[in-house]
Write a protein that holds these residues in place. Structure first.
Motif, PDB file in Angstrom:
ATOM      1  N   LEU A 140      39.387  -2.604  24.151  1.00  0.00           N
ATOM      2  CA  LEU A 140      38.714  -3.589  25.124  1.00  0.00           C
ATOM      3  C   LEU A 140      37.167  -3.318  25.257  1.00  0.00           C
ATOM      4  N   ASN A 141      36.372  -3.925  24.752  1.00  0.00           N
ATOM      5  CA  ASN A 141      34.784  -3.454  24.806  1.00  0.00           C
ATOM      6  C   ASN A 141      34.802  -2.185  24.113  1.00  0.00           C
ATOM      7  N   GLY A 142      35.443  -2.067  22.876  1.00  0.00           N
ATOM      8  CA  GLY A 142      35.226  -0.769  22.020  1.00  0.00           C
ATOM      9  C   GLY A 142      35.869   0.368  22.683  1.00  0.00           C
ATOM     10  N   THR A 143      36.618   0.212  23.605  1.00  0.00           N
ATOM     11  CA  THR A 143      37.618   1.424  24.278  1.00  0.00           C
ATOM     12  C   THR A 143      39.008   1.265  24.159  1.00  0.00           C
ATOM     13  N   ASN A 164      34.812 -12.650  31.727  1.00  0.00           N
ATOM     14  CA  ASN A 164      34.092 -13.506  30.662  1.00  0.00           C
ATOM     15  C   ASN A 164      33.139 -12.711  29.776  1.00  0.00           C
ATOM     16  N   GLY A 165      33.559 -12.976  28.402  1.00  0.00           N
ATOM     17  CA  GLY A 165      32.423 -12.251  27.423  1.00  0.00           C
ATOM     18  C   GLY A 165      33.042 -10.901  26.952  1.00  0.00           C
ATOM     19  N   ASP A 166      34.220 -10.602  27.559  1.00  0.00           N
ATOM     20  CA  ASP A 166      34.870  -9.230  27.012  1.00  0.00           C
ATOM     21  C   ASP A 166      35.047  -9.332  25.428  1.00  0.00           C
ATOM     22  N   ARG A 167      35.078  -8.196  24.813  1.00  0.00           N
ATOM     23  CA  ARG A 167      35.325  -8.106  23.379  1.00  0.00           C
ATOM     24  C   ARG A 167      36.702  -7.257  23.330  1.00  0.00           C
ATOM     25  N   ILE A 168      37.749  -7.797  22.428  1.00  0.00           N
ATOM     26  CA  ILE A 168      39.119  -7.403  22.131  1.00  0.00           C
ATOM     27  C   ILE A 168      39.223  -7.004  20.811  1.00  0.00           C
ATOM     28  N   GLU A 169      39.943  -6.035  20.439  1.00  0.00           N
ATOM     29  CA  GLU A 169      40.010  -5.919  19.098  1.00  0.00           C
ATOM     30  C   GLU A 169      41.565  -5.407  18.925  1.00  0.00           C
ATOM     31  N   VAL A 170      42.091  -5.966  18.130  1.00  0.00           N
ATOM     32  CA  VAL A 170      43.593  -6.108  17.768  1.00  0.00           C
ATOM     33  C   VAL A 170      43.920  -6.123  16.286  1.00  0.00           C
ATOM     34  N   ALA A 171      44.498  -5.045  15.594  1.00  0.00           N
ATOM     35  CA  ALA A 171      44.965  -5.090  14.105  1.00  0.00           C
ATOM     36  C   ALA A 171      43.716  -5.227  13.522  1.00  0.00           C
ATOM     37  N   GLY A 172      42.562  -4.626  13.835  1.00  0.00           N
ATOM     38  CA  GLY A 172      41.247  -4.924  13.027  1.00  0.00           C
ATOM     39  C   GLY A 172      40.308  -6.061  13.104  1.00  0.00           C
ATOM     40  N   THR A 173      40.908  -6.908  13.939  1.00  0.00           N
ATOM     41  CA  THR A 173      40.306  -8.381  14.290  1.00  0.00           C
ATOM     42  C   THR A 173      39.767  -8.310  15.697  1.00  0.00           C
ATOM     43  N   GLU A 174      38.307  -8.738  15.748  1.00  0.00           N
ATOM     44  CA  GLU A 174      37.791  -8.839  17.030  1.00  0.00           C
ATOM     45  C   GLU A 174      37.592 -10.094  17.486  1.00  0.00           C
ATOM     46  N   LEU A 175      38.103 -10.507  18.932  1.00  0.00           N
ATOM     47  CA  LEU A 175      37.945 -11.366  19.409  1.00  0.00           C
ATOM     48  C   LEU A 175      37.052 -11.334  20.949  1.00  0.00           C
ATOM     49  N   LYS A 176      36.570 -12.624  21.340  1.00  0.00           N
ATOM     50  CA  LYS A 176      36.005 -12.695  22.425  1.00  0.00           C
ATOM     51  C   LYS A 176      36.357 -13.542  23.250  1.00  0.00           C
ATOM     52  N   PHE A 177      36.737 -12.808  24.627  1.00  0.00           N
ATOM     53  CA  PHE A 177      37.508 -13.757  25.875  1.00  0.00           C
ATOM     54  C   PHE A 177      36.309 -14.511  26.396  1.00  0.00           C
TER      55      PHE A 177
END
Length: 207
Positions: A176-179, A190-203
């Motif tokens: 979550l946001n790189g951590t 709003n705007g948080d960055r999520i990374e799962v299994a090498g894929t980045e998504l924006k909330f």
């Protein structure tokens, strides 16, 4: 309230509230939680919910694991993952994770519309083959990732939370946001960055 989020092969299949002292798990129809799983014994294990919550194995054939380790009986802590056969049970203690329930004595508590009705939200894929795709968060639980490296966004009240659903090591947990997050649910903004299994998504919160 304490509850269990039950997953099978990475998919959330049920949420079970621990509202009585003894909850049995197994293949037999007499159990409170019935698992159609050939690796599960007829009366495999029991969740004991008193002042604290415990998991106890009933001398099952394939055993019961807590956070990857075989156990006979152990007390559960918020975020623990119990593995019974091919199913995983994530233990959630709302008393631990609900940081927003503060009692105000000097003034009455007034609910806002946002507390009653959740805002609409979605995640936008920022990388990979599905870049640009939007996933609406219109279910109580939305699964992200692939088998072994999974996360779930849970809608609870007027908020959305990110939590890991893999039974692997913390190295498999989403970022979550790189951590990298731990076992506890994380409130999304709003705007948080999520990374799962090498894929980045924006909330994205709408409105």
């Amino acid at each position: 309230m304490a509850r269990l989020i039950i997953t099978h092969q990475g998919t959330v299949i049920k949420e079970y509230e621990l509202n009585k002292e003894k909850v049995t798990v197994g293949r037999k129809p007499s159990n409170d939680i019935i698992l159609d799983d050939p690796t599960v014994s007829g009366e495999h294990a029991v969740f004991l919910h008193m002042q604290h919550t415990y998991i106890e194995d009933n001398n099952s054939t394939n055993g019961t694991r807590l956070n990857g380790k075989a156990i006979n009986k152990r007390q559960l802590n918020h975020g623990d993952i119990v593995q019974i056969g091919q199913h995983e049970f994530k233990f959630i203690d709302d008393a631990v994770q609900d940081f927003e329930k503060t009692v105000v004595i000097s003034a009455p508590v007034q609910e806002t519309p946002a507390e009653k009705t959740p805002q609409k939200a979605s995640v936008v894929v920022n990388s990979g083959a599905k870049q640009g795709e939007t996933i609406a968060l219109n279910k109580p639980y939305t699964k992200l990732g692939s088998a072994g490296k999974l996360a779930v966004i849970a809608r609870r009240g007027g908020n959305y939370y990110l939590m890991p659903m893999s039974g692997g090591t913390q190295g498999d947990h989403p970022k979550l946001n790189g951590t990298q997050i731990g076992a506890e649910s994380m409130l999304l903004k709003n705007g948080d960055r999520i990374e799962v299994a090498g894929t980045e998504l924006k909330f994205v919160l709408e409105g």
